[in-house]
Scaffold this motif. Structure first.
Motif, PDB file in Angstrom:
ATOM      1  N   SER A 117       0.738  -0.921   0.085  1.00  0.00           N
ATOM      2  CA  SER A 117       0.064  -0.078   0.021  1.00  0.00           C
ATOM      3  C   SER A 117       0.763   1.270   0.048  1.00  0.00           C
ATOM      4  CB  SER A 117      -0.994   0.028   1.060  1.00  0.00           C
ATOM      5  OG  SER A 117      -0.377  -0.206   2.366  1.00  0.00           O
ATOM      6  N   ALA A 118       2.254   1.244   0.396  1.00  0.00           N
ATOM      7  CA  ALA A 118       2.856   2.404   0.594  1.00  0.00           C
ATOM      8  C   ALA A 118       3.375   2.549  -0.918  1.00  0.00           C
ATOM      9  CB  ALA A 118       4.033   2.225   1.541  1.00  0.00           C
ATOM     10  N   VAL A 119       2.634   2.971  -1.908  1.00  0.00           N
ATOM     11  CA  VAL A 119       2.873   2.996  -3.235  1.00  0.00           C
ATOM     12  C   VAL A 119       4.191   4.128  -3.614  1.00  0.00           C
ATOM     13  CG1 VAL A 119       1.989   3.689  -5.744  1.00  0.00           C
ATOM     14  CG2 VAL A 119       0.443   2.340  -4.019  1.00  0.00           C
ATOM     15  N   ALA A 120       4.264   5.117  -2.962  1.00  0.00           N
ATOM     16  CA  ALA A 120       4.899   6.402  -3.221  1.00  0.00           C
ATOM     17  C   ALA A 120       6.468   5.649  -2.887  1.00  0.00           C
ATOM     18  CB  ALA A 120       4.702   7.663  -2.538  1.00  0.00           C
ATOM     19  N   GLU A 121       6.639   5.223  -1.685  1.00  0.00           N
ATOM     20  CA  GLU A 121       7.634   4.852  -0.882  1.00  0.00           C
ATOM     21  C   GLU A 121       8.433   3.612  -1.917  1.00  0.00           C
ATOM     22  OE1 GLU A 121       9.475   3.417   3.115  1.00  0.00           O
ATOM     23  OE2 GLU A 121       7.676   4.096   3.051  1.00  0.00           O
ATOM     24  N   LEU A 122       7.310   2.659  -2.200  1.00  0.00           N
ATOM     25  CA  LEU A 122       7.950   1.635  -3.011  1.00  0.00           C
ATOM     26  C   LEU A 122       8.313   2.017  -4.506  1.00  0.00           C
ATOM     27  CD1 LEU A 122       5.335  -1.068  -2.081  1.00  0.00           C
ATOM     28  CD2 LEU A 122       7.507  -1.406  -1.950  1.00  0.00           C
ATOM     29  N   ARG A 123       7.550   2.942  -5.167  1.00  0.00           N
ATOM     30  CA  ARG A 123       8.028   3.422  -6.410  1.00  0.00           C
ATOM     31  C   ARG A 123       9.331   4.040  -6.277  1.00  0.00           C
ATOM     32  NH1 ARG A 123       2.923   5.453  -9.060  1.00  0.00           N
ATOM     33  NH2 ARG A 123       3.132   6.966  -7.525  1.00  0.00           N
ATOM     34  N   ARG A 124       9.575   4.820  -5.364  1.00  0.00           N
ATOM     35  CA  ARG A 124      10.809   5.732  -5.039  1.00  0.00           C
ATOM     36  C   ARG A 124      12.255   4.854  -4.959  1.00  0.00           C
ATOM     37  NH1 ARG A 124       8.846   9.033  -2.055  1.00  0.00           N
ATOM     38  NH2 ARG A 124       9.239   7.970  -0.049  1.00  0.00           N
ATOM     39  N   ALA A 125      11.820   3.529  -4.184  1.00  0.00           N
ATOM     40  CA  ALA A 125      12.757   2.551  -4.020  1.00  0.00           C
ATOM     41  C   ALA A 125      13.050   2.009  -5.339  1.00  0.00           C
ATOM     42  CB  ALA A 125      12.351   1.637  -2.969  1.00  0.00           C
ATOM     43  N   LEU A 126      12.148   1.511  -6.023  1.00  0.00           N
ATOM     44  CA  LEU A 126      12.262   0.906  -7.287  1.00  0.00           C
ATOM     45  C   LEU A 126      12.976   1.378  -7.954  1.00  0.00           C
ATOM     46  CD1 LEU A 126       8.806  -0.810  -7.547  1.00  0.00           C
ATOM     47  CD2 LEU A 126      10.991  -2.218  -7.282  1.00  0.00           C
ATOM     48  N   GLU A 127      12.688   2.943  -8.114  1.00  0.00           N
ATOM     49  CA  GLU A 127      13.293   3.611  -9.263  1.00  0.00           C
ATOM     50  C   GLU A 127      14.757   4.133  -8.960  1.00  0.00           C
ATOM     51  OE1 GLU A 127      10.713   7.104  -9.183  1.00  0.00           O
ATOM     52  OE2 GLU A 127       9.184   6.193 -10.670  1.00  0.00           O
ATOM     53  N   GLU A 128      15.136   4.017  -7.396  1.00  0.00           N
ATOM     54  CA  GLU A 128      16.814   4.219  -6.979  1.00  0.00           C
ATOM     55  C   GLU A 128      17.325   2.838  -7.238  1.00  0.00           C
ATOM     56  OE1 GLU A 128      18.765   5.560  -2.992  1.00  0.00           O
ATOM     57  OE2 GLU A 128      16.392   5.741  -3.147  1.00  0.00           O
ATOM     58  N   TYR A 129      16.672   1.685  -7.323  1.00  0.00           N
ATOM     59  CA  TYR A 129      17.346   0.594  -7.465  1.00  0.00           C
ATOM     60  C   TYR A 129      17.505   0.260  -8.982  1.00  0.00           C
ATOM     61  CZ  TYR A 129      17.350  -4.514  -7.437  1.00  0.00           C
ATOM     62  OH  TYR A 129      17.712  -6.014  -7.581  1.00  0.00           O
ATOM     63  N   LEU A 130      16.681   0.781  -9.820  1.00  0.00           N
ATOM     64  CA  LEU A 130      16.757   0.526 -11.283  1.00  0.00           C
ATOM     65  C   LEU A 130      18.424   0.835 -11.873  1.00  0.00           C
ATOM     66  CD1 LEU A 130      13.572   1.308 -13.191  1.00  0.00           C
ATOM     67  CD2 LEU A 130      14.741  -0.957 -13.051  1.00  0.00           C
ATOM     68  N   PRO A 131      18.921   2.152 -11.832  1.00  0.00           N
ATOM     69  CA  PRO A 131      20.092   2.547 -12.216  1.00  0.00           C
ATOM     70  C   PRO A 131      21.158   1.510 -11.889  1.00  0.00           C
ATOM     71  CG  PRO A 131      18.973   4.345 -11.266  1.00  0.00           C
ATOM     72  CD  PRO A 131      18.270   3.237 -10.836  1.00  0.00           C
ATOM     73  N   LEU A 132      21.063   1.042 -10.721  1.00  0.00           N
ATOM     74  CA  LEU A 132      22.133  -0.013 -10.163  1.00  0.00           C
ATOM     75  C   LEU A 132      21.855  -1.139 -10.775  1.00  0.00           C
ATOM     76  CD1 LEU A 132      21.996   0.788  -6.242  1.00  0.00           C
ATOM     77  CD2 LEU A 132      24.051   1.298  -7.941  1.00  0.00           C
ATOM     78  N   LEU A 133      20.768  -1.802 -10.673  1.00  0.00           N
ATOM     79  CA  LEU A 133      20.244  -3.005 -11.533  1.00  0.00           C
ATOM     80  C   LEU A 133      20.789  -3.111 -12.887  1.00  0.00           C
ATOM     81  CD1 LEU A 133      18.863  -5.875 -11.490  1.00  0.00           C
ATOM     82  CD2 LEU A 133      16.866  -4.551 -11.850  1.00  0.00           C
ATOM     83  N   ILE A 134      20.483  -1.980 -13.733  1.00  0.00           N
ATOM     84  CA  ILE A 134      20.821  -2.044 -15.052  1.00  0.00           C
ATOM     85  C   ILE A 134      22.288  -2.566 -15.363  1.00  0.00           C
ATOM     86  CG2 ILE A 134      21.331  -0.403 -17.093  1.00  0.00           C
ATOM     87  CD1 ILE A 134      18.834   1.049 -15.890  1.00  0.00           C
ATOM     88  N   GLY A 135      23.257  -2.189 -14.461  1.00  0.00           N
ATOM     89  CA  GLY A 135      24.784  -2.555 -14.650  1.00  0.00           C
ATOM     90  C   GLY A 135      24.869  -4.116 -14.599  1.00  0.00           C
ATOM     91  N   LEU A 136      23.788  -4.882 -13.987  1.00  0.00           N
ATOM     92  CA  LEU A 136      24.030  -6.231 -14.137  1.00  0.00           C
ATOM     93  C   LEU A 136      23.724  -6.819 -15.493  1.00  0.00           C
ATOM     94  CD1 LEU A 136      22.489  -7.138 -10.563  1.00  0.00           C
ATOM     95  CD2 LEU A 136      25.023  -7.009 -11.396  1.00  0.00           C
ATOM     96  N   THR A 137      22.873  -6.206 -16.079  1.00  0.00           N
ATOM     97  CA  THR A 137      22.666  -6.731 -17.488  1.00  0.00           C
ATOM     98  C   THR A 137      23.403  -6.448 -18.456  1.00  0.00           C
ATOM     99  OG1 THR A 137      21.210  -4.402 -17.997  1.00  0.00           O
ATOM    100  CG2 THR A 137      19.905  -6.098 -16.639  1.00  0.00           C
ATOM    101  N   LYS A 138      24.570  -5.561 -18.361  1.00  0.00           N
ATOM    102  CA  LYS A 138      25.511  -5.117 -19.364  1.00  0.00           C
ATOM    103  C   LYS A 138      26.289  -6.475 -19.717  1.00  0.00           C
ATOM    104  CE  LYS A 138      23.864  -1.096 -19.892  1.00  0.00           C
ATOM    105  NZ  LYS A 138      22.976  -0.531 -20.934  1.00  0.00           N
TER     106      LYS A 138
END
Length: 416
Positions: free
Chosen positions: A69-90
């Protein structure tokens, strides 16, 4: 966080809450605990490993603690996680298949997938962002009545914000289908849960556009400036979207499970509502003609709309009672107006022009609805830039002598 258990006294049964659905949100998936430290240690900077693990754990904790239910907090955490995660796909980093990522169903806690592929993790994260957008759109369309009057009003701003969220959700899902699926090999796709099967993501994406159009039609009905042509066009577009979504989902294997059946019932309900609205507005426009044939065809439209409205009420009940049980909201938008107007107009016009219907029996089948170019399109989703820490990691790793990298045997003896 961490205090939800204290809300209920020991020994008391938790009150069952049947959720209300305006915007349909498929079953939410959330990340489950996964070990990022061991497989990545020594291959990238420890600070980078720690940040990846910390952010993912934060998403897990917030999702579990708040039930999503904490949509804003979860979305913010996911968006912060994405730039780091992308490195694992290279490819140049060679880390794509090292970490086994676990995801589970939020409702029952069942582990749905455990896949050692960073593209799968990227797919799951963006899918979760889409589901959060749908969830927030649903919340905006279900106002809290604090006045005690029982009258619930959704502001125009909330409706427009909901449309924006639906377009964002649709864009995320289109990105998943077009940009991520191609990177996943067939053996990985075989491990997917039903939500990622062919046709399911496409159906949800198109359905989001249909619901955005449904909200726009409601705004048009409330506006004195909107013409009948505009209302007919929106109803016909809504019908096309839900027809396409129904086709995509019915062709997939997802309809064999509980959530797939529920989803299909929802789309059928909305398809029938849209078709009823389309025939009603089409009939009103045809009825403005001066020839007897125009009135006959208009009455056929009104009678078709009345029959479809009755079918839609049954479809709504079927959707609500299909497991997991949900509640439909009080009538809103265009349907709040049309549930009263369609039966009234159908009865009145069929009495007025009944003699024409008897004379021209061949025209009693409803006419084809006009075809329109679809107005709404998914928002373009763009991945964020890769985190600059990956550049630092590349330089740091390249500058280290080979002997400084831990061996497997050394790694196994270290404690986490």
């Amino acid at each position: 966080m961490g205090c939800s258990a204290s809300m209920y006294a020991v020994g008391k049964r938790k009150k069952t809450c049947i959720p209300e659905v305006v915007v349909y949100v498929p079953s939410m998936r959330i990340p489950a605990q996964s070990d990022l430290q061991r497989p990545l240690r020594g291959l990238i900077l420890q600070d980078l490993v720690d940040r990846l693990a910390c952010l993912r754990n934060q998403i897990v904790l917030v999702a579990e603690d708040t039930g999503g239910s904490a949509v804003a907090e979860l979305r913010r955490a996911l968006e912060e996680y994405l730039p780091l995660l992308i490195g694992l796909t290279k490819k140049e980093h060679g880390l794509e298949g090292l970490v086994e990522f676990n995801w589970k169903n939020l409702e029952d806690g069942r582990l749905e997938n455990s896949v050692a592929n960073s593209w799968f993790e990227l797919l799951s994260v963006i899918h979760m962002i889409a589901m959060l957008n749908l969830s927030e759109a649903n919340s905006l369309m279900i106002p809290k009545d604090h006045s005690g009057s029982g009258i619930r009003v959704v502001s125009s701003d909330c409706k427009r914000d909901s449309v924006d969220l639906l377009l964002k959700a649709s864009g995320c899902l289109v990105f998943c289908v077009r940009e991520i699926m191609a990177h996943l090999p067939p053996d990985i796709k075989k491990k997917f849960s039903e939500v990622f099967q062919d046709g399911v993501l496409e159906a949800i994406s198109i359905q989001a556009l249909g619901q955005g159009t449904e909200i726009q039609l409601g705004l048009a009905v409330e506006s004195q400036k909107a013409s009948l042509s505009v209302k007919r066009r929106l109803a016909c577009e809504q019908l096309i979207y839900f027809g396409q979504a129904y086709h995509c989902l019915s062709e997939s294997s997802n309809t064999s499970n509980m959530h797939g059946k529920k989803h299909l019932c929802f789309i059928k309900w909305k398809f029938l509502e849209a078709k009823a609205a389309a025939y009603y507005y089409h009939g009103l426009i045809l009825d403005k003609g001066t020839e007897p044939a125009c009135h006959v065809t208009a009455v056929c439209c009104f009678l078709a709309a009345d029959g479809l409205l009755s079918e839609s009420k049954k479809a709504c009940l079927t959707f609500c009672l299909t497991t997991p049980v949900t509640r439909s909201p009080p009538l809103w938008g265009a349907m709040k107006h049309l549930h009263q107007k369609i039966p009234e107009v159908a009865a009145r016009k069929s009495q007025m022009y009944g003699y024409l219907l008897e004379e021209e029996k061949a025209l009693q089948a409803p006419p084809d609805l006009p075809d329109f170019q679809l107005s709404l399109a998914p928002d373009d989703y763009l991945l964020p830039e890769i985190d600059s820490a990956w550049d630092c990691n590349k330089c740091e790793i390249q500058s280290q002598p080979l002997k400084e990298h831990p061996k497997d045997s050394e790694d196994d003896t270290e404690t986490e």
